[in-house]
Motif scaffolding. Structure first.
Motif, PDB file in Angstrom:
ATOM      1  N   TYR A  70       0.799  -1.222   0.000  1.00 39.32           N
ATOM      2  CA  TYR A  70       0.000   0.000   0.000  1.00 39.32           C
ATOM      3  C   TYR A  70       0.837   1.280   0.000  1.00 39.32           C
ATOM      4  O   TYR A  70       0.345   2.345  -0.321  1.00 39.32           O
ATOM      5  CB  TYR A  70      -0.927   0.017   1.231  1.00 39.32           C
ATOM      6  CG  TYR A  70      -0.235  -0.382   2.535  1.00 39.32           C
ATOM      7  CD1 TYR A  70       0.447   0.538   3.307  1.00 39.32           C
ATOM      8  CD2 TYR A  70      -0.245  -1.711   2.977  1.00 39.32           C
ATOM      9  CE1 TYR A  70       1.078   0.178   4.481  1.00 39.32           C
ATOM     10  CE2 TYR A  70       0.375  -2.087   4.154  1.00 39.32           C
ATOM     11  CZ  TYR A  70       1.038  -1.146   4.899  1.00 39.32           C
ATOM     12  OH  TYR A  70       1.684  -1.520   6.048  1.00 39.32           O
ATOM     13  N   ALA A 109       9.326   7.303  10.414  1.00 36.18           N
ATOM     14  CA  ALA A 109      10.200   6.983   9.280  1.00 36.18           C
ATOM     15  C   ALA A 109       9.792   5.663   8.667  1.00 36.18           C
ATOM     16  O   ALA A 109       9.015   4.896   9.254  1.00 36.18           O
ATOM     17  CB  ALA A 109      11.659   6.886   9.743  1.00 36.18           C
ATOM     18  N   SER A 138       7.846   6.141  15.736  1.00 34.57           N
ATOM     19  CA  SER A 138       7.054   5.333  14.802  1.00 34.57           C
ATOM     20  C   SER A 138       8.012   4.909  13.700  1.00 34.57           C
ATOM     21  O   SER A 138       8.083   5.506  12.630  1.00 34.57           O
ATOM     22  CB  SER A 138       5.894   6.177  14.258  1.00 34.57           C
ATOM     23  OG  SER A 138       5.151   5.449  13.307  1.00 34.57           O
ATOM     24  N   GLY A 140       8.680   1.473  12.781  1.00 31.64           N
ATOM     25  CA  GLY A 140       8.484   0.136  12.228  1.00 31.64           C
ATOM     26  C   GLY A 140       8.827  -0.971  13.205  1.00 31.64           C
ATOM     27  O   GLY A 140       8.899  -0.765  14.416  1.00 31.64           O
ATOM     28  N   ARG A 161       0.783   0.511  13.794  1.00 30.32           N
ATOM     29  CA  ARG A 161      -0.565   0.056  13.427  1.00 30.32           C
ATOM     30  C   ARG A 161      -0.529  -1.426  13.046  1.00 30.32           C
ATOM     31  O   ARG A 161       0.402  -1.841  12.351  1.00 30.32           O
ATOM     32  CB  ARG A 161      -1.082   0.845  12.224  1.00 30.32           C
ATOM     33  CG  ARG A 161      -1.374   2.309  12.507  1.00 30.32           C
ATOM     34  CD  ARG A 161      -1.910   2.942  11.242  1.00 30.32           C
ATOM     35  NE  ARG A 161      -2.305   4.318  11.429  1.00 30.32           N
ATOM     36  CZ  ARG A 161      -2.894   5.046  10.471  1.00 30.32           C
ATOM     37  NH1 ARG A 161      -3.137   4.528   9.280  1.00 30.32           N
ATOM     38  NH2 ARG A 161      -3.237   6.295  10.710  1.00 30.32           N
ATOM     39  N   GLU A 163      -2.774  -2.480  11.131  1.00 31.43           N
ATOM     40  CA  GLU A 163      -3.293  -2.243   9.767  1.00 31.43           C
ATOM     41  C   GLU A 163      -4.608  -2.963   9.474  1.00 31.43           C
ATOM     42  O   GLU A 163      -5.537  -2.370   8.939  1.00 31.43           O
ATOM     43  CB  GLU A 163      -2.259  -2.604   8.670  1.00 31.43           C
ATOM     44  CG  GLU A 163      -0.831  -2.090   8.896  1.00 31.43           C
ATOM     45  CD  GLU A 163      -0.675  -0.575   8.851  1.00 31.43           C
ATOM     46  OE1 GLU A 163      -1.662   0.134   8.662  1.00 31.43           O
ATOM     47  OE2 GLU A 163       0.470  -0.093   9.043  1.00 31.43           O
ATOM     48  N   ARG A 184       2.756  -7.836  14.402  1.00 32.88           N
ATOM     49  CA  ARG A 184       2.665  -6.532  15.045  1.00 32.88           C
ATOM     50  C   ARG A 184       1.909  -6.590  16.377  1.00 32.88           C
ATOM     51  O   ARG A 184       2.162  -5.767  17.255  1.00 32.88           O
ATOM     52  CB  ARG A 184       2.048  -5.511  14.082  1.00 32.88           C
ATOM     53  CG  ARG A 184       3.008  -5.159  12.953  1.00 32.88           C
ATOM     54  CD  ARG A 184       2.554  -3.980  12.113  1.00 32.88           C
ATOM     55  NE  ARG A 184       3.698  -3.471  11.348  1.00 32.88           N
ATOM     56  CZ  ARG A 184       3.823  -2.217  10.919  1.00 32.88           C
ATOM     57  NH1 ARG A 184       2.887  -1.342  11.145  1.00 32.88           N
ATOM     58  NH2 ARG A 184       4.908  -1.842  10.259  1.00 32.88           N
ATOM     59  N   MET A 203      -5.951   0.982   8.498  1.00 32.14           N
ATOM     60  CA  MET A 203      -6.434   1.708   7.327  1.00 32.14           C
ATOM     61  C   MET A 203      -7.839   1.192   7.024  1.00 32.14           C
ATOM     62  O   MET A 203      -8.117   0.006   7.217  1.00 32.14           O
ATOM     63  CB  MET A 203      -5.529   1.438   6.121  1.00 32.14           C
ATOM     64  CG  MET A 203      -4.162   2.071   6.257  1.00 32.14           C
ATOM     65  SD  MET A 203      -3.113   1.678   4.849  1.00 32.14           S
ATOM     66  CE  MET A 203      -2.757  -0.039   5.154  1.00 32.14           C
ATOM     67  N   PRO A 233      -8.333   6.579   6.229  1.00 28.98           N
ATOM     68  CA  PRO A 233      -8.740   5.882   5.006  1.00 28.98           C
ATOM     69  C   PRO A 233      -7.520   5.382   4.255  1.00 28.98           C
ATOM     70  O   PRO A 233      -6.450   6.016   4.295  1.00 28.98           O
ATOM     71  CB  PRO A 233      -9.456   6.979   4.198  1.00 28.98           C
ATOM     72  CG  PRO A 233      -8.858   8.266   4.697  1.00 28.98           C
ATOM     73  CD  PRO A 233      -8.512   8.038   6.141  1.00 28.98           C
ATOM     74  N   LEU A 235      -5.488   5.300   1.091  1.00 28.06           N
ATOM     75  CA  LEU A 235      -5.397   6.198  -0.066  1.00 28.06           C
ATOM     76  C   LEU A 235      -4.488   5.551  -1.099  1.00 28.06           C
ATOM     77  O   LEU A 235      -3.290   5.370  -0.853  1.00 28.06           O
ATOM     78  CB  LEU A 235      -4.829   7.564   0.377  1.00 28.06           C
ATOM     79  CG  LEU A 235      -5.684   8.311   1.412  1.00 28.06           C
ATOM     80  CD1 LEU A 235      -4.955   9.554   1.920  1.00 28.06           C
ATOM     81  CD2 LEU A 235      -7.036   8.693   0.839  1.00 28.06           C
ATOM     82  N   TYR A 322       8.282  12.392   1.373  1.00 30.23           N
ATOM     83  CA  TYR A 322       7.704  11.360   2.246  1.00 30.23           C
ATOM     84  C   TYR A 322       6.293  11.082   1.735  1.00 30.23           C
ATOM     85  O   TYR A 322       5.291  11.336   2.406  1.00 30.23           O
ATOM     86  CB  TYR A 322       7.689  11.846   3.697  1.00 30.23           C
ATOM     87  CG  TYR A 322       7.466  10.755   4.723  1.00 30.23           C
ATOM     88  CD1 TYR A 322       8.535  10.015   5.215  1.00 30.23           C
ATOM     89  CD2 TYR A 322       6.190  10.462   5.191  1.00 30.23           C
ATOM     90  CE1 TYR A 322       8.324   9.011   6.159  1.00 30.23           C
ATOM     91  CE2 TYR A 322       5.986   9.463   6.132  1.00 30.23           C
ATOM     92  CZ  TYR A 322       7.058   8.745   6.608  1.00 30.23           C
ATOM     93  OH  TYR A 322       6.854   7.748   7.557  1.00 30.23           O
ATOM     94  N   ILE A 324       3.797   8.762   1.223  1.00 27.87           N
ATOM     95  CA  ILE A 324       3.230   7.426   1.470  1.00 27.87           C
ATOM     96  C   ILE A 324       1.960   7.250   0.656  1.00 27.87           C
ATOM     97  O   ILE A 324       1.590   6.148   0.289  1.00 27.87           O
ATOM     98  CB  ILE A 324       3.012   7.151   2.967  1.00 27.87           C
ATOM     99  CG1 ILE A 324       2.099   8.192   3.620  1.00 27.87           C
ATOM    100  CG2 ILE A 324       4.331   7.105   3.692  1.00 27.87           C
ATOM    101  CD1 ILE A 324       1.838   7.929   5.113  1.00 27.87           C
ATOM    102  N   TYR A 325       1.258   8.355   0.407  1.00 29.26           N
ATOM    103  CA  TYR A 325       0.135   8.364  -0.540  1.00 29.26           C
ATOM    104  C   TYR A 325       0.229   9.676  -1.305  1.00 29.26           C
ATOM    105  O   TYR A 325       0.857  10.632  -0.853  1.00 29.26           O
ATOM    106  CB  TYR A 325      -1.220   8.208   0.158  1.00 29.26           C
ATOM    107  CG  TYR A 325      -1.330   8.860   1.514  1.00 29.26           C
ATOM    108  CD1 TYR A 325      -1.381  10.248   1.657  1.00 29.26           C
ATOM    109  CD2 TYR A 325      -1.389   8.085   2.664  1.00 29.26           C
ATOM    110  CE1 TYR A 325      -1.488  10.834   2.908  1.00 29.26           C
ATOM    111  CE2 TYR A 325      -1.484   8.663   3.922  1.00 29.26           C
ATOM    112  CZ  TYR A 325      -1.541  10.044   4.026  1.00 29.26           C
ATOM    113  OH  TYR A 325      -1.631  10.621   5.262  1.00 29.26           O
TER     114      TYR A 325
END
Ligand code: SAM
Length: 368
Positions: A70, A109, A138, A140, A161, A163, A184, A203, A233, A235, A322, A324-325
């Motif tokens: 994603y 990151a 945050s 990973g 998350r 996810e 996770r 998400m 949401p 994206l 950065y 991500i979306y």
């Protein structure tokens, strides 16, 4: 709503069965949804009050070893110009967050092992020494030794998350690293054991995500005792496998049965239901929510259960990388402009800016 009639009335959070949660996710009648918004807003006010905690988000590196289907900064995406911020630049962001009156800096990151355990620990120590800010990480799925070193250095919170709780979907969108199975939920338990305030989230509207699976996610939030829950949401990013799958499904109209939409409305339903099952958790009105509806997303989030905003304080030359979306909100705005518009929104909504670090205050009941 589709399915077997209207969901039962909203009462005590414990009475919300998984079936009732799913029925509310399917509800489409505006007047009935007003009941959900009202219940979430009243619960938010009773348990965490009118304060909105502001956490400055600094995107420290977009280097990532993972291949999440994603995410735009996934390792195989060669179109990304990679960066790592210098310690001094991150500390300058922390000073700016303090000057804006924020209680927390969030260092986020890609999963970047070039950010060594020692480098991050030193950064945390410097931020703690120079500012009174709480530090949220945050970064990973790092090894326990790294997480322990950062906690030892003074980091307060960690966001990871899960996810989606749908195991099959998770494996599809979040491949393991070679030789290491991604778990996770286990990582979150480790974070809690190490003494972090732990945050998770999902998400909403990932292709293949069903109403039943989002209801299971909300049910899982109820059982997990996490301090923060971020809900945004999905994206689609065109340079990702899931973005391509999303576009193909839009073109063909071929969606899996019971597909949850990635809309602002659906995301707000998940936020509101999460507030009802986790009344004293900190819930952000996420950047992704503010992007999917630029006019009203953030305001809706804050009036339907959320009590946190994470204004972006990453210097613009890094922020635009950065990705991500696509078209990330505020990408060309300065931290000052973002701060001013959030402060104006809070005044408009009659909400106050939270003071202090804004950690979770566990309560046993309304106003406790
Ligand atoms: N690398 C860390 C991790 O994976 O937790 C932190 C950075 S990661 C980019 C932060 C969050 O961005 C993820 O947990 C995911 O939920 C969200 N995200 C990534 N790509 C997204 C997309 N296309 N749409 C919505 N959210 C996305």
């Amino acid at each position: 709503m589709s399915g077997a009639g209207a969901p039962p009335p909203l009462g005590v959070a414990d009475a919300l069965s998984r079936e009732t949660i799913e029925a509310w996710l399917r509800e489409e009648d505006a007047a009935r949804l007003d009941e959900l918004w009202r219940a979430a807003d009243e619960t938010r006010r009773a348990y965490v009050g009118d304060e909105v905690h502001l956490r400055g988000l600094c995107e420290v590196s977009n280097v990532c070893v993972r291949s999440c289907a994603y995410c735009g900064i996934r390792a195989p995406n060669r179109g990304v110009q990679r960066y790592r911020m210098h310690t001094g630049d991150v500390v300058a962001c922390a000073r700016q967050a303090r000057a804006f009156g924020y209680g927390t800096i969030v260092l986020q990151a890609g999963e970047d092992y070039g950010l060594s355990a020692e480098w991050v620990a030193d950064l945390v120590r410097r931020i703690k020494a120079e500012t009174a800010l709480a530090v949220t990480l945050s970064l990973g799925e790092r090894p326990e030794a790294d997480l322990a070193a950062w906690r030892e250095a003074g980091a307060d919170r960690y966001l990871l998350r899960f996810e989606t709780s749908d195991e099959r979907l998770y494996r599809h969108i979040h491949p393991d690293l070679p030789g290491r199975v991604s778990d996770r939920l286990a990582d979150l338990r480790t974070l809690q054991r190490l003494g972090y305030e732990a945050g998770t989230g999902i998400m909403v509207g990932v292709p293949g995500q069903t109403y039943a699976s989002v209801a299971a996610d909300v049910d899982l939030f109820r059982g997990m005792d996490t301090d923060m829950i971020g809900i945004g949401p999905y994206l689609p990013h065109p340079a990702t496998p899931l973005g391509a799958e999303f576009a193909a499904r839009v073109a063909s109209g071929d969606w899996p049965p019971d597909q949850v939409p990635n809309t602002e409305l659906m995301t707000c339903k998940v936020v509101a239901l999460t507030r009802l099952v986790r009344p004293d958790s900190n819930l952000p009105a996420t950047t992704a929510l503010s992007l999917v509806d630029k006019e009203a997303g953030r305001a809706h989030g804050l009036s339907r259960g959320a009590n946190v905003v994470m204004p972006n304080i990453t210097p613009p030359e890094y922020r635009e990388k950065y990705e991500i979306y696509p078209e990330k909100a505020d990408v060309h705005e300065t931290a000052e402009a973002i701060n001013a518009s959030i402060q104006a929104l809070l005044r408009e909504l009659g909400r106050t800016v939270g003071t202090g670090a804004g950690g979770r205050r566990r309560t046993s009941g309304p106003g406790a």
